[in-house]
Design a protein around this motif. Sequence first.
Motif, PDB file in Angstrom:
ATOM      1  N   THR A 153     -27.750 131.776  33.950  1.00 19.81           N
ATOM      2  CA  THR A 153     -27.154 132.795  33.094  1.00 19.81           C
ATOM      3  C   THR A 153     -26.253 132.133  32.055  1.00 19.81           C
ATOM      4  N   LYS A 154     -25.937 132.900  31.042  1.00 18.95           N
ATOM      5  CA  LYS A 154     -25.114 132.369  29.956  1.00 18.95           C
ATOM      6  C   LYS A 154     -23.630 132.590  30.198  1.00 18.95           C
ATOM      7  N   GLY A 194     -43.110 129.602  26.472  1.00 19.29           N
ATOM      8  CA  GLY A 194     -42.949 128.949  25.181  1.00 19.29           C
ATOM      9  C   GLY A 194     -42.012 129.668  24.226  1.00 19.29           C
ATOM     10  N   GLU A 195     -41.734 130.937  24.485  1.00 21.01           N
ATOM     11  CA  GLU A 195     -40.846 131.723  23.623  1.00 21.01           C
ATOM     12  C   GLU A 195     -39.426 131.823  24.183  1.00 21.01           C
ATOM     13  N   LEU A 200     -33.295 132.880  24.493  1.00 23.33           N
ATOM     14  CA  LEU A 200     -31.984 132.612  25.077  1.00 23.33           C
ATOM     15  C   LEU A 200     -30.972 132.228  23.997  1.00 23.33           C
ATOM     16  N   GLU A 201     -31.401 131.399  23.076  1.00 17.23           N
ATOM     17  CA  GLU A 201     -30.517 130.943  22.007  1.00 17.23           C
ATOM     18  C   GLU A 201     -30.070 132.108  21.120  1.00 17.23           C
ATOM     19  N   ALA A 202     -30.999 133.041  20.862  1.00 13.12           N
ATOM     20  CA  ALA A 202     -30.696 134.168  19.979  1.00 13.12           C
ATOM     21  C   ALA A 202     -29.989 135.313  20.697  1.00 13.12           C
ATOM     22  N   GLY A 203     -29.909 135.241  22.035  1.00 10.36           N
ATOM     23  CA  GLY A 203     -29.284 136.309  22.798  1.00 10.36           C
ATOM     24  C   GLY A 203     -30.188 137.487  23.070  1.00 10.36           C
ATOM     25  N   LYS A 219     -34.791 122.200  28.680  1.00  9.19           N
ATOM     26  CA  LYS A 219     -33.443 122.076  28.110  1.00  9.19           C
ATOM     27  C   LYS A 219     -32.710 123.413  28.026  1.00  9.19           C
ATOM     28  N   PHE A 220     -32.951 124.270  29.022  1.00 13.36           N
ATOM     29  CA  PHE A 220     -32.247 125.551  29.021  1.00 13.36           C
ATOM     30  C   PHE A 220     -30.743 125.369  29.230  1.00 13.36           C
ATOM     31  N   TYR A 221     -30.337 124.190  29.721  1.00  8.94           N
ATOM     32  CA  TYR A 221     -28.905 123.917  29.873  1.00  8.94           C
ATOM     33  C   TYR A 221     -28.180 123.951  28.533  1.00  8.94           C
ATOM     34  N   GLU A 222     -28.921 123.839  27.441  1.00  8.55           N
ATOM     35  CA  GLU A 222     -28.295 123.909  26.118  1.00  8.55           C
ATOM     36  C   GLU A 222     -27.905 125.337  25.739  1.00  8.55           C
ATOM     37  N   VAL A 223     -28.553 126.325  26.386  1.00  2.94           N
ATOM     38  CA  VAL A 223     -28.309 127.733  26.022  1.00  2.94           C
ATOM     39  C   VAL A 223     -27.940 128.589  27.238  1.00  2.94           C
TER      40      VAL A 223
END
Length: 327
Positions: A153-154, A194-195, A200-203, A219-223
């Motif tokens: 989660t973010k 792939g999307e 995640l980055e855009a919320g 690299k989901f740890y980035e977002v």
Amino acid sequence: MKHRNFLKLALSTALLVAGLSANAQVTKIRFAHAGPEATSQHQAALEFAKLVKERSGGKLEVQVFPGSQLGNDSTVIGAVRGGTIEMMMAGSGNFAGLVPRLDVLDIPFLFRDQPHAYKTVDGDIGQSLMKGLETGGLKQLAFWEVGFRSITTKNRAVRTPADVKGLKIRTTPNPTHVQAWKLLGTNPVPMPLGELYQALEAGAVDAQEHPIDITYASKFYEVQKHLTMTRHAFTAMPVVFNKQKFDALSPELQKVLLSAASDGKLLQRNLNQKNEAHIIAELKKNGMQVIETFDPAPFKTLVNDDLRKSFIAKNGPELLTAVDAIK
């Protein structure tokens, strides 16, 4: 002199024909999947390709296409069924439209641990489910794995069911997964892997759930900031081949594909088990807060009865009973 030139020309022609004939005997196989190159499924796919070439004496040549290069899971399944792509792998939920009974593998909190999941897919239950795909034009070679899924989660850590309420969470298109997350009070949003990073980055979504090697490789740890090792569901991964093309191969080459797929399965499982501690450490290094101890009981209480009733209503109780009985 003319005689020598004629002999040279004849020899060159013979060598060229032999070379063309040898090339004509090579069957090229495109093997597509959605996972990033750093995942265990891709490493196992490369090993599979190597084994197939060695064991077939070069008669079969596998080219691996990771990262949804040939399309998302749904698109590629259709292409393999139609024969425009020879081979692919994807999470079992993607095949449930062809074999509804496959949904049993995706019921959250169904499997007690890894041995329980492996005994299920490697035994009679798995063989029965694999056979079912043949009516859809697919020959399944083996069950590899996406693995046990854990949530990221973010903005909030997940310890109790209250922590997931209201989250927009990316999930698979599998109806069982969607139902489970609705029962937990989230807003599930099915979308291709792939999307997901951009979403995640855009919320567009707040959370996602995958085995940690995919979380790390993507690299989901980035977002995402928080990871809880929920291991809430196991996702098997059928490795499938176009059935018509498989049946057209000699029995010897069919055995090569089956044996290499079985070896690839074991390699992937070993990689996942071996790499887990390292991946968790790397995720922490990259700023994720990781909760490694998790109590599944409150979550299971909220979803278990309804999910089982839904499956039984569509497929009967026998399959679930058989999975529960495995020791």
